[in-house]
Design a protein around this motif. Structure first.
Motif, mmCIF file in Angstrom:
data_model
loop_
_atom_site.group_PDB
_atom_site.id
_atom_site.type_symbol
_atom_site.label_atom_id
_atom_site.label_comp_id
_atom_site.label_asym_id
_atom_site.label_seq_id
_atom_site.Cartn_x
_atom_site.Cartn_y
_atom_site.Cartn_z
ATOM 1 N N GLN A 162 0.825 -1.209 0.000
ATOM 2 C CA GLN A 162 0.000 0.000 0.000
ATOM 3 C C GLN A 162 0.859 1.259 0.000
ATOM 4 O O GLN A 162 0.441 2.307 -0.499
ATOM 5 N N HIS A 163 2.064 1.138 0.555
ATOM 6 C CA HIS A 163 2.957 2.295 0.686
ATOM 7 C C HIS A 163 4.176 2.180 -0.235
ATOM 8 O O HIS A 163 5.084 3.003 -0.118
ATOM 9 N N GLN A 164 4.188 1.175 -1.110
ATOM 10 C CA GLN A 164 5.323 0.938 -2.026
ATOM 11 C C GLN A 164 6.639 0.807 -1.254
ATOM 12 O O GLN A 164 7.657 1.419 -1.586
ATOM 13 N N VAL A 165 6.594 -0.024 -0.213
ATOM 14 C CA VAL A 165 7.752 -0.273 0.640
ATOM 15 C C VAL A 165 8.225 -1.710 0.428
ATOM 16 O O VAL A 165 7.410 -2.634 0.372
ATOM 17 N N LEU A 166 9.536 -1.900 0.317
ATOM 18 C CA LEU A 166 10.098 -3.239 0.181
ATOM 19 C C LEU A 166 10.010 -3.987 1.506
ATOM 20 O O LEU A 166 10.105 -3.386 2.580
ATOM 21 N N VAL A 167 9.861 -5.305 1.416
ATOM 22 C CA VAL A 167 9.881 -6.167 2.600
ATOM 23 C C VAL A 167 10.979 -7.210 2.429
ATOM 24 O O VAL A 167 11.007 -7.933 1.430
ATOM 25 N N CYS A 168 11.879 -7.273 3.411
ATOM 26 C CA CYS A 168 12.899 -8.330 3.447
ATOM 27 C C CYS A 168 12.687 -9.165 4.701
ATOM 28 O O CYS A 168 12.554 -8.624 5.803
#
Length: 379
Positions: A162-168
């Motif tokens: 939703q926030h265009q944030v990467l997840v690692c």
């Protein structure tokens, strides 16, 4: 392809020159070219090596990803992900975090203007409230080291998108045998391959796996340019370890369940942190996204003193007092003075990591021997 078959055959192709079933160890630093710029895909071993390529292909397969990259350590793999960021960027991460990752965040990357926010990663609302327009990455471990907290990967990745944030996701504790974060929407999976992937306490290595081509190209550029690459012998060892990952993890899980149950029933043991207990706060999520609960756990004693804990730590005969985890042999560890010593005491205590906490990496020895060893050590 079923997991057992996948782990044995991932990245494996017979050597074209000899037919060798195991990928050879290409111990070379450079490659002869037919003419400048005309080569067989290999120029210099920092940018590529056939043994490393076989491992990277295998890493992608076992994590259900498209691309794998191997690094000289798990911290080096983490370092590469952080180098995707720029000064002013923010990272939302867990308040229950491996000490080496915390040290890298606070002592290295904070100096370069990257801001880290530490929240309870089991609380989606807390994660959401920490996200700002400057947030570029969510970094999470699940299960966490050493308190075995569980992050809902699917829920976090849905929020991140939703926030265009990467997840690692640091998947070291679970291994690809138990969990595949890419299947739940994660952008990058990180491993300390030193642990379950290698499995024999004889190699230091890290790994990243992803699906996005542009992201892979960015991380490959960082890998090549910064040079934290593993040698071919180390790649060979992890390739060999992957072939038995499923067999080892089955025993880790079996022994882990029994040891956790034994500890919970012991009259001198206080709290046992293991995500396979049905009353564990993250049990439902763990059951949804994992195929088993593994051999990692922590516990405290009812006599919650450092002195009593130290006596147990120094009394085991089969559990070796040592850093690391995930090898065939069982290890016992004191996070406060070993793996998490770089985290300030007030931060550790606030987040539930007491001075007397003991962490176990349950190996694949005979279960009865492990239980008897803990029984005599605890007294």
């Amino acid at each position: 392809m079923k997991p057992a078959t996948k782990f044995i055959h991932a990245g494996a192709e017979p050597d074209p020159s000899t037919g060798a079933i195991m990928t050879p160890i290409y111990q070379t630093s450079t490659y002869v070219q037919e003419a400048p710029g005309k080569n067989k895909g290999y120029e210099y071993a920092r940018s590529q090596n056939p043994t490393r390529k076989a491992l990277e292909d295998a890493l992608a397969v076992i994590e259900n990803g498209k691309y794998g990259l191997a690094f000289s350590s798990g911290v080096a793999a983490t370092d590469a992900v952080l180098k995707l960021l720029a000064p002013g960027d923010e990272v939302v991460t867990g308040n229950d975090l491996y000490g080496g990752t915390y040290r890298l965040f606070t002592k290295v990357f904070e100096k370069f203007g990257i801001r880290f926010k530490y929240v309870d990663m089991t609380d989606l609302a807390a994660i959401a409230s920490a996200i700002t327009p400057n947030t570029k990455l969510i970094w999470t471990e699940t299960p966490t080291n050493p308190l075995m907290n569980i992050t809902d990967i699917g829920a976090v990745t849905a929020l991140a998108k939703q926030h265009q944030v990467l997840v690692c996701v640091d998947n070291t504790f679970a291994s690809p045998y138990l969990q595949n974060p890419l299947d739940f929407g994660a952008d990058i999976v990180m491993h300390s391959s030193t642990k379950y992937l290698g499995g024999h306490s004889d190699v230091i290595q890290g790994a990243l796996v992803m699906n996005d081509t542009a992201l892979r190209d960015q991380l490959y550029f960082i890998q090549k340019s910064c040079g934290a690459v593993p040698g071919p012998m180390d790649c060979f060892l992890v390739l060999r370890g992957i072939k038995t990952l499923h067999v080892r993890m089955q025993r880790h899980c079996e022994n882990g369940e029994k040891v956790a149950g034994f500890l919970r029933q012991h009259p001198k043991v206080g709290k046992v942190y293991w995500c396979g207990f049905e009353d564990h706060p993250g049990y439902a999520v763990a059951k949804k996204q994992m195929r088993g609960f593994g051999g990692m756990m922590s516990f405290t004693l009812k006599d919650d003193s450092v002195e009593t804990a130290m006596k147990v730590l120094s009394s085991t005969k089969i559990f070796s007092l040592a850093e690391s985890l995930g090898g065939v042999e069982s290890l016992i560890n004191h996070p406060a003075s070993m793996t998490h010593a770089s985290i300030p005491r007030e931060e550790r205590i606030k987040n539930g990591l007491s001075d007397s906490l003991i962490r176990l990496s349950v190996g694949i020895e005979d279960l009865e021997d492990l239980v008897l060893d803990l029984e005599q050590a605890i007294g």
